[in-house]
Write a protein that holds these residues in place. Structure first.
Motif, PDB file in Angstrom:
ATOM      1  N   TYR A 299       0.980  -1.137  -0.279  1.00  0.00           N
ATOM      2  CA  TYR A 299      -0.041  -0.097  -0.161  1.00  0.00           C
ATOM      3  C   TYR A 299       1.123   1.384   0.002  1.00  0.00           C
ATOM      4  O   TYR A 299       1.697   1.525   0.755  1.00  0.00           O
ATOM      5  CB  TYR A 299      -0.861   0.049   1.267  1.00  0.00           C
ATOM      6  CG  TYR A 299      -1.667   1.231   1.407  1.00  0.00           C
ATOM      7  CD1 TYR A 299      -2.946   1.212   0.589  1.00  0.00           C
ATOM      8  CD2 TYR A 299      -1.246   2.514   1.983  1.00  0.00           C
ATOM      9  CE1 TYR A 299      -3.575   2.580   0.742  1.00  0.00           C
ATOM     10  CE2 TYR A 299      -1.817   3.781   2.083  1.00  0.00           C
ATOM     11  CZ  TYR A 299      -3.050   3.505   1.190  1.00  0.00           C
ATOM     12  OH  TYR A 299      -3.865   4.807   1.479  1.00  0.00           O
ATOM     13  N   VAL A 300       0.784   1.854  -1.279  1.00  0.00           N
ATOM     14  CA  VAL A 300       1.930   3.149  -1.021  1.00  0.00           C
ATOM     15  C   VAL A 300       0.958   4.676  -0.818  1.00  0.00           C
ATOM     16  O   VAL A 300      -0.033   4.692  -1.582  1.00  0.00           O
ATOM     17  CB  VAL A 300       2.597   3.323  -2.436  1.00  0.00           C
ATOM     18  CG1 VAL A 300       3.286   4.310  -2.456  1.00  0.00           C
ATOM     19  CG2 VAL A 300       3.163   1.961  -2.508  1.00  0.00           C
ATOM     20  N   VAL A 336       0.028  -2.932  -6.140  1.00  0.00           N
ATOM     21  CA  VAL A 336      -0.021  -1.753  -5.378  1.00  0.00           C
ATOM     22  C   VAL A 336      -1.435  -1.168  -5.396  1.00  0.00           C
ATOM     23  O   VAL A 336      -2.101  -1.195  -6.184  1.00  0.00           O
ATOM     24  CB  VAL A 336       0.955  -0.775  -6.006  1.00  0.00           C
ATOM     25  CG1 VAL A 336       0.559  -0.121  -7.251  1.00  0.00           C
ATOM     26  CG2 VAL A 336       1.201   0.613  -4.970  1.00  0.00           C
ATOM     27  N   SER A 337      -1.718  -0.707  -4.156  1.00  0.00           N
ATOM     28  CA  SER A 337      -3.005   0.288  -4.208  1.00  0.00           C
ATOM     29  C   SER A 337      -2.856   1.315  -3.523  1.00  0.00           C
ATOM     30  O   SER A 337      -2.032   1.459  -2.565  1.00  0.00           O
ATOM     31  CB  SER A 337      -4.370  -0.584  -3.648  1.00  0.00           C
ATOM     32  OG  SER A 337      -4.142  -0.631  -2.381  1.00  0.00           O
ATOM     33  N   PHE A 338      -3.616   2.286  -3.722  1.00  0.00           N
ATOM     34  CA  PHE A 338      -3.497   3.503  -3.064  1.00  0.00           C
ATOM     35  C   PHE A 338      -4.936   4.389  -3.090  1.00  0.00           C
ATOM     36  O   PHE A 338      -5.733   4.208  -3.659  1.00  0.00           O
ATOM     37  CB  PHE A 338      -2.574   4.474  -3.643  1.00  0.00           C
ATOM     38  CG  PHE A 338      -2.780   4.839  -4.960  1.00  0.00           C
ATOM     39  CD1 PHE A 338      -3.469   5.838  -5.637  1.00  0.00           C
ATOM     40  CD2 PHE A 338      -2.092   3.882  -6.027  1.00  0.00           C
ATOM     41  CE1 PHE A 338      -3.590   6.051  -6.878  1.00  0.00           C
ATOM     42  CE2 PHE A 338      -2.500   4.177  -7.608  1.00  0.00           C
ATOM     43  CZ  PHE A 338      -3.241   5.332  -7.833  1.00  0.00           C
ATOM     44  N   ASN A 339      -4.849   5.397  -2.086  1.00  0.00           N
ATOM     45  CA  ASN A 339      -6.024   6.174  -1.854  1.00  0.00           C
ATOM     46  C   ASN A 339      -5.588   7.550  -1.975  1.00  0.00           C
ATOM     47  O   ASN A 339      -4.440   7.966  -1.418  1.00  0.00           O
ATOM     48  CB  ASN A 339      -6.590   6.049  -0.307  1.00  0.00           C
ATOM     49  CG  ASN A 339      -7.426   4.807   0.023  1.00  0.00           C
ATOM     50  OD1 ASN A 339      -8.256   4.454  -1.088  1.00  0.00           O
ATOM     51  ND2 ASN A 339      -7.232   4.529   1.000  1.00  0.00           N
ATOM     52  N   MET A 340      -6.605   8.357  -3.147  1.00  0.00           N
ATOM     53  CA  MET A 340      -6.014   9.598  -3.149  1.00  0.00           C
ATOM     54  C   MET A 340      -6.995  10.568  -2.296  1.00  0.00           C
ATOM     55  O   MET A 340      -8.315  10.369  -2.246  1.00  0.00           O
ATOM     56  CB  MET A 340      -6.271   9.899  -4.524  1.00  0.00           C
ATOM     57  CG  MET A 340      -5.326   9.291  -5.656  1.00  0.00           C
ATOM     58  SD  MET A 340      -3.563  10.069  -5.436  1.00  0.00           S
ATOM     59  CE  MET A 340      -3.872  11.484  -6.653  1.00  0.00           C
ATOM     60  N   PHE A 367      -7.235   1.979  -7.197  1.00  0.00           N
ATOM     61  CA  PHE A 367      -7.145   2.773  -6.332  1.00  0.00           C
ATOM     62  C   PHE A 367      -8.646   3.228  -5.667  1.00  0.00           C
ATOM     63  O   PHE A 367      -9.703   2.898  -6.416  1.00  0.00           O
ATOM     64  CB  PHE A 367      -6.632   4.074  -6.890  1.00  0.00           C
ATOM     65  CG  PHE A 367      -7.542   4.767  -8.146  1.00  0.00           C
ATOM     66  CD1 PHE A 367      -8.354   5.556  -7.696  1.00  0.00           C
ATOM     67  CD2 PHE A 367      -7.156   4.546  -9.449  1.00  0.00           C
ATOM     68  CE1 PHE A 367      -8.889   6.209  -8.828  1.00  0.00           C
ATOM     69  CE2 PHE A 367      -7.720   5.193 -10.352  1.00  0.00           C
ATOM     70  CZ  PHE A 367      -8.690   5.945 -10.239  1.00  0.00           C
ATOM     71  N   ASN A 368      -8.455   4.321  -4.791  1.00  0.00           N
ATOM     72  CA  ASN A 368      -9.681   4.716  -4.257  1.00  0.00           C
ATOM     73  C   ASN A 368      -9.536   6.185  -3.983  1.00  0.00           C
ATOM     74  O   ASN A 368      -8.378   6.562  -4.190  1.00  0.00           O
ATOM     75  CB  ASN A 368     -10.185   3.910  -2.944  1.00  0.00           C
ATOM     76  CG  ASN A 368     -11.888   4.142  -2.741  1.00  0.00           C
ATOM     77  OD1 ASN A 368     -12.222   4.837  -3.719  1.00  0.00           O
ATOM     78  ND2 ASN A 368     -12.431   3.198  -1.886  1.00  0.00           N
ATOM     79  N   PHE A 369     -10.573   7.016  -3.743  1.00  0.00           N
ATOM     80  CA  PHE A 369     -10.221   8.427  -3.352  1.00  0.00           C
ATOM     81  C   PHE A 369     -11.511   8.937  -2.681  1.00  0.00           C
ATOM     82  O   PHE A 369     -12.570   8.187  -2.585  1.00  0.00           O
ATOM     83  CB  PHE A 369     -10.223   9.159  -4.577  1.00  0.00           C
ATOM     84  CG  PHE A 369     -11.400   9.073  -5.376  1.00  0.00           C
ATOM     85  CD1 PHE A 369     -11.870   8.382  -6.495  1.00  0.00           C
ATOM     86  CD2 PHE A 369     -12.427  10.089  -5.090  1.00  0.00           C
ATOM     87  CE1 PHE A 369     -13.138   8.309  -7.336  1.00  0.00           C
ATOM     88  CE2 PHE A 369     -13.622  10.278  -5.899  1.00  0.00           C
ATOM     89  CZ  PHE A 369     -13.916   9.369  -6.691  1.00  0.00           C
ATOM     90  N   GLY A 370     -11.297  10.147  -1.925  1.00  0.00           N
ATOM     91  CA  GLY A 370     -12.133  10.454  -0.894  1.00  0.00           C
ATOM     92  C   GLY A 370     -11.937  11.989  -0.522  1.00  0.00           C
ATOM     93  O   GLY A 370     -10.930  12.571  -1.104  1.00  0.00           O
ATOM     94  N   ARG A 371     -12.423  12.350   0.642  1.00  0.00           N
ATOM     95  CA  ARG A 371     -11.756  13.812   1.161  1.00  0.00           C
ATOM     96  C   ARG A 371     -10.951  13.472   2.478  1.00  0.00           C
ATOM     97  O   ARG A 371     -11.337  12.732   3.128  1.00  0.00           O
ATOM     98  CB  ARG A 371     -13.056  14.443   1.656  1.00  0.00           C
ATOM     99  CG  ARG A 371     -12.943  15.906   2.190  1.00  0.00           C
ATOM    100  CD  ARG A 371     -14.324  16.567   2.597  1.00  0.00           C
ATOM    101  NE  ARG A 371     -14.844  16.228   3.764  1.00  0.00           N
ATOM    102  CZ  ARG A 371     -15.695  16.717   4.490  1.00  0.00           C
ATOM    103  NH1 ARG A 371     -16.139  18.079   4.249  1.00  0.00           N
ATOM    104  NH2 ARG A 371     -15.953  16.262   5.531  1.00  0.00           N
ATOM    105  N   VAL A 372     -10.168  14.311   2.608  1.00  0.00           N
ATOM    106  CA  VAL A 372      -9.539  14.164   4.036  1.00  0.00           C
ATOM    107  C   VAL A 372     -10.531  14.700   4.955  1.00  0.00           C
ATOM    108  O   VAL A 372     -11.089  15.643   4.854  1.00  0.00           O
ATOM    109  CB  VAL A 372      -8.279  15.169   3.865  1.00  0.00           C
ATOM    110  CG1 VAL A 372      -8.355  16.629   3.827  1.00  0.00           C
ATOM    111  CG2 VAL A 372      -7.199  14.666   4.948  1.00  0.00           C
TER     112      VAL A 372
END
Ligand code: B12
Ligand code: SF4
Length: 555
Positions: A299-300, A336-340, A367-372
């Motif tokens: 996971y990077v 590899v997978s990552f969240n933006m 990958f996935n993404f969302g809000r901080v």
């Protein structure tokens, strides 16, 4: 249970190392302990009954509050326990409980104390004092209520990791591709200090100047050998906040020592899973990881690829480092997978578009993404509070993005993408699970592995990823053009649902093929209901599998 027992309640999406580490300490002190699994609201009644409807109730109940988003449910349990007549000492601990200890004890009189920071020694001293009927209010490391006021007792320094027993394990565990999987940690803490993360603040508060500590290599290797030889563990998932040291030379030295220690303990075929910051991903370190430590998945933490985002999130790296990390990953063919974190308080249209270009370039990876989000104890929450931009309260903070266009883009995106990114069985997790299946198949069954599985999986990931980018771009255009939110959400959802369906169909075909060829149960749900891709027709077993898949390959 003799002199009484301690219940440790919390999620066990996989073996919960927080609770299992505490259980190991309690057991070493001769105190009986049981882990009571509480993964979600559906288990509320069973958990309550286990703790109250018994002739031998626990004298101490420890409620895990590591995850802020579960706080309502777990604090609700404390209320229900009191209503059901429980007279056990109720304590809590974990990241959220520590940072919000004053607020929790002020607003929830049901709780007697909170074990702050690393609680390995505190929980033993608390349980011993309670069992022996001694005063416990002065023990170091606690938050307590004295005369109606919350008081933090003397700080307790973090424990020496070498002195800690290994987490308690059950005879049976989670099995993936016919092999037992076990999470473990080789360190605590992280050398970085990202603004949205509480880890640096957590370790600074307990042991100033010492943000990360490593276990001795031989201790880690001994635990792995024990897990492998005694419990049949073949997949080791390292849950270290960050598996690496800041300098490449030190990483090479430490990982070589671990590889040698494991080789000396003659483990059979095994695989590892780790987490890294992009700057840790160098050709030398990752070649060593894949060749000698059999790493199948990294996971990077990419989070953002823009100058704006890198500053807001305080990632401590320059633009270009992410790209180089992905080149190394592609060169090695690693999963590899990552969240933006596409949305943060300062996101602009330009920075969002820049991140979309990064996603497009690397869409062959899941990958996935969302809000901080604003978690307790993080520098970002502090900043938003200082700027008067954090709304809500200590249980759940919210904020608006400073650029109103981006705030609207976020609102539409949040509604439109919920099912794909975070729903009951999200397509974003289907691609992660499928990529995991292919990586495990390649590692454990090289002779029967088919290159077409990887090609098709990368194409499926690309289909999903490019579709996300396309819909996000359309939302940006729509917001700029003044379109209505419901219209944009409806249009986006229709396209996303259509693509999700195709992605599921293609993923199911690969998973079926893999299952036929290898005879293993895949991580990818092969019982995907293509006609009703979302919640409908779900079974408990499937919900369980989805939850477990998330836990293995989501972070
Ligand atoms: C493993 C892990 C997971 C696993 C969970 C496995 C499980 N429990 O079933 C997975 C991958 C599923 C996961 C998912 C998520 N995670 Co996570 N995860 C971690 C991680 C990396 C390690 C936890 C661990 O095992 N540590 C090793 C043990 C030994 O240390 P420890 O947890 O600190 O425990 C000590 C103390 O905290 C304390 N303690 C802990 N619990 C308790 C309970 C009691 C009763 C007491 C007395 C003391 C106590 O004593 C322990 C021994 O010293 C932590 C980071 C971290 N360093 O802990 C993040 C962390 C807990 N996760 C975090 C987040 C945000 C998430 C997600 C929301 C991410 C996402 N966006 O999807 C999801 C939510 C999952 C869910 N459905 O609830 C945040 C929580 C922040 C917050 N305040 O809410 C953390 C802190 C990471 C971070 N950098 O911010 N996660
Ligand atoms: S690299 Fe990860 S664990 Fe370390 S501070 Fe940043 S988000 Fe937290």
């Amino acid at each position: 249970m003799g002199q009484g027992w301690v219940a440790l309640v919390g999620p066990e999406l996989e073996e919960n190392l927080s609770l299992r580490s505490l259980a190991a300490m309690l057991e070493r002190a001769g105190i009986s302990t049981r882990i009571v699994r509480f993964d979600g609201a559906a288990q509320f009644g069973t958990v309550l009954a286990t703790l109250t409807q018994t002739d031998d109730p626990p004298f101490l109940i420890g409620i895990s509050l590591a995850f802020q988003w579960r706080a309502m449910e777990l604090l609700g349990l404390a209320i229900a326990l009191r209503e059901a007549g429980s007279s056990a000492h109720l304590t809590s601990g974990g990241h959220f409980a520590t940072f919000a200890s004053t607020e929790i004890l002020s607003d929830f009189p049901e709780l007697d104390s909170i074990c702050r920071q690393e609680a390995d020694e505190t929980i033993v001293e608390l349980a011993t004092a309670l069992r022996e009927g001694r005063a416990w209010q002065q023990l170091p490391g606690l938050a307590v209520r004295i005369d109606g006021k919350v008081v933090l007792t003397e700080k307790r320094p973090s424990p020496e990791l070498a002195s800690l027993p290994w987490p308690v394990r059950d005879a049976e565990g989670m099995v993936v591709h016919g092999r037992r999987l076990a999470p473990l940690v080789s360190s605590r803490g992280c050398y970085a200090n990202c603004s949205f993360c509480c880890i640096a603040a957590w370790h600074e508060a307990a042991t100033p100047g010492k943000r990360y500590r490593f276990r001795p290599i031989d201790d880690v290797a001994d635990e792995m050998a024990h897990l492998h030889h005694e419990l049949g563990v073949g997949i080791f998932v390292f849950h270290d906040d960050n598996f690496f040291l800041p300098r490449e030379r030190d990483n090479l030295e430490r990982l070589t020592a671990l590889a040698e220690a494991l080789e000396a303990r003659t483990l059979g075929r095994y695989a590892t899973v780790i987490k890294a910051r992009p700057m840790d991903v160098t050709p030398k370190v990752f070649s060593l990881l894949t060749e000698r430590l059999h790493c199948v998945r990294a996971y990077v933490g990419i989070e953002t690829d823009t100058d704006q985002g890198l500053v807001t999130l305080r990632r401590g790296l320059r633009k270009g480092v992410n790209e180089r990390a992905m080149e190394v990953i592609d060169e090695l063919g690693l999963f590899v997978s990552f969240n933006m974190l596409l949305f943060d308080p300062d996101t602009t249209v330009a920075s969002l578009e820049e991140n979309l270009r990064f996603l497009e370039r690397h869409a062959h990876h899941p990958f996935n993404f969302g809000r901080v989000e604003l978690y307790a104890g993080t520098p970002l929450l502090g900043r938003m509070q200082r700027e008067g931009r954090a709304s809500g309260d200590w249980l759940l903070w919210n904020y608006s993005i400073s650029d109103p266009t981006i705030q609207r883009v976020f609102e539409v995106t949040n509604d439109a993408f919920y099912d794909r990114n975070f729903g009951a069985d999200p397509a974003a997790y289907v691609t992660m699970a499928l990529r995991g299946d292919v990586a495990l198949a390649r590692h454990f069954s090289p002779e029967r592995w088919r290159p077409r599985w990887l090609e098709e999986t990368q194409s499926i990931c690309r289909q999903l990823g490019e579709d996300s980018v396309q819909v996000l771009r359309r939302i940006i255009d729509g917001v700029r053009g003044g379109r209505s939110r419901p219209a944009m959400v409806a249009e986006a959802k229709a396209q996303l649902a259509q693509t999700d369906l195709e992605v599921r169909r293609r993923a199911k075909a690969v998973a079926d093929d893999l299952h036929r060829e290898l005879g293993v149960d895949t991580l990818t749900s092969r019982d995907i209901d293509l006609a009703t891709p979302l919640q409908l027709g779900r079974t408990d077993e499937r919900a369980e599998r989805v939850a477990r898949t998330r836990s293995v390959f989501s972070e």
